[in-house]
Design an enzyme around this catalytic site. Structure first.
Site, short mmCIF file in Angstrom:
data_model
loop_
_atom_site.label_atom_id
_atom_site.label_comp_id
_atom_site.label_asym_id
_atom_site.label_seq_id
_atom_site.Cartn_x
_atom_site.Cartn_y
_atom_site.Cartn_z
N HIS A 51 -4.77 -12.80 9.88
CA HIS A 51 -4.12 -12.01 10.92
C HIS A 51 -4.88 -10.70 11.08
CE1 HIS A 51 -0.49 -9.87 12.75
NE2 HIS A 51 -0.77 -10.88 13.56
N CYS A 146 -3.17 -1.33 -5.97
CA CYS A 146 -3.91 -2.48 -6.51
C CYS A 146 -5.41 -2.21 -6.37
CB CYS A 146 -3.52 -3.76 -5.78
SG CYS A 146 -1.81 -4.27 -6.07
N SER A 167 -5.58 -5.34 -9.87
CA SER A 167 -4.77 -6.56 -9.76
C SER A 167 -5.12 -7.23 -8.44
CB SER A 167 -3.28 -6.20 -9.81
OG SER A 167 -2.47 -7.34 -9.61
N ASN A 177 -8.24 -7.60 1.69
CA ASN A 177 -8.97 -6.48 1.10
C ASN A 177 -10.44 -6.52 1.49
OD1 ASN A 177 -7.07 -7.15 -1.86
ND2 ASN A 177 -6.59 -5.59 -0.33
#
Length: 264
Positions: A51, A146, A167, A177
């Site tokens: 997305h 994270c 993480s 990311n």
């Protein structure tokens, strides 16, 4: 993006089972790195559809310094809904740390402005780094960072970026990311009159949630397709003045979306 699929295989073959905060359970490996040559295309996963709208709006939201999900909700982005309180607040998460880190002396530091200024004036610096891991404020965040730090590197008119992540939700989170830090690298490069070169991911606890195992196996049956290209339509006066419509992804031809639940 074969390196991402190789990471999925690595976790499936070598991961150890670990209980986790969410109660879902994971297969986990420790200490992994991926590298992406940004000159070969924009690293948007093609073995499942992502997305794009959420990726762009989330980064613009981070850069604005905002920590309330109102902007995201207004733009159809729901990825932070599970962590916000009833008013939509998340505490001093990414945007606050990037744009207004509170120091012990009471002053606030705009890390994004400072790192861009350093890239322009002192490109050989080894301090081109932004951190979101503010230990004094972790307890006030709905979710501690994270991806907690990133560093830039300038050479021969090019800009590379490496980010660190403690993480890593490899199936749902990592593809976002990768695209987000690639987009940030393109934006910073444009602002500093450089060309984007390389994006590097370094992960600590890199895992697949147990309810993502079958989805990961499905993804491994799919052949990666050519990477799309990112077009930035204008160069605003500062990195904080980009708008959603400034970005266009062209030639994105992914395999279908694979549904998976978020572990909260």
């Amino acid at each position: 993006m074969k390196q991402y699929l190789q990471l999925l295989e690595d976790i499936l073959q070598n991961g150890v089972y670990k209980d986790d905060r969410t109660g879902t359970g994971t297969l986990s490996v420790f200490g992994r790195q991926l590298r992406f040559d940004l000159r070969e295309g924009f690293p948007l996963l093609t073995t499942k559809k992502l997305h794009i709208r959420s990726i762009i709006h989330e980064l613009l939201w981070f850069l604005s310094g905002d920590t309330n999900i109102r902007y995201l909700k207004e733009n159809g982005v729901t990825i932070w809904d599970e962590w916000a309180d009833e008013k939509g607040d998340l505490g001093p998460v990414y945007g606050a740390q990037w744009r207004s880190w509170r120091g012990a002396d009471g002053r606030t530091i705009d890390q994004i402005s400072e790192v861009i200024e350093q890239i322009k004036t002192n490109p050989n610096s080894r301090r081109l780094l932004v951190s979101a891991w503010n230990v004094a404020e972790l307890d006030h965040m709905k979710l501690p960072p994270c991806h907690y730090a990133f560093q830039f590197y300038v050479e021969n008119g090019t800009l590379s970026c490496m980010w660190q992540q403690r993480s890593v939700d490899t199936f749902l989170g990592l593809p976002f990311n990768i695209a987000s830090y690639a987009l940030l690298t393109y934006m910073v490069a444009q602002q500093c009159d450089l060309q984007p070169k390389e994006l590097i991911f370094t992960g600590g606890d890199v895992h697949l949630y147990m309810n993502h195992i079958e989805q990961a196996k499905l993804q491994l049956t799919r052949e990666p397709r050519p990477l799309p290209k990112l077009i930035i339509k204008r160069k605003p006066a500062s990195i904080f003045e980009y708008r959603f419509e400034d970005f266009e992804i062209v030639d994105y031809d992914p395999h279908p979306h694979i549904k998976a639940d978020v572990s909260v």
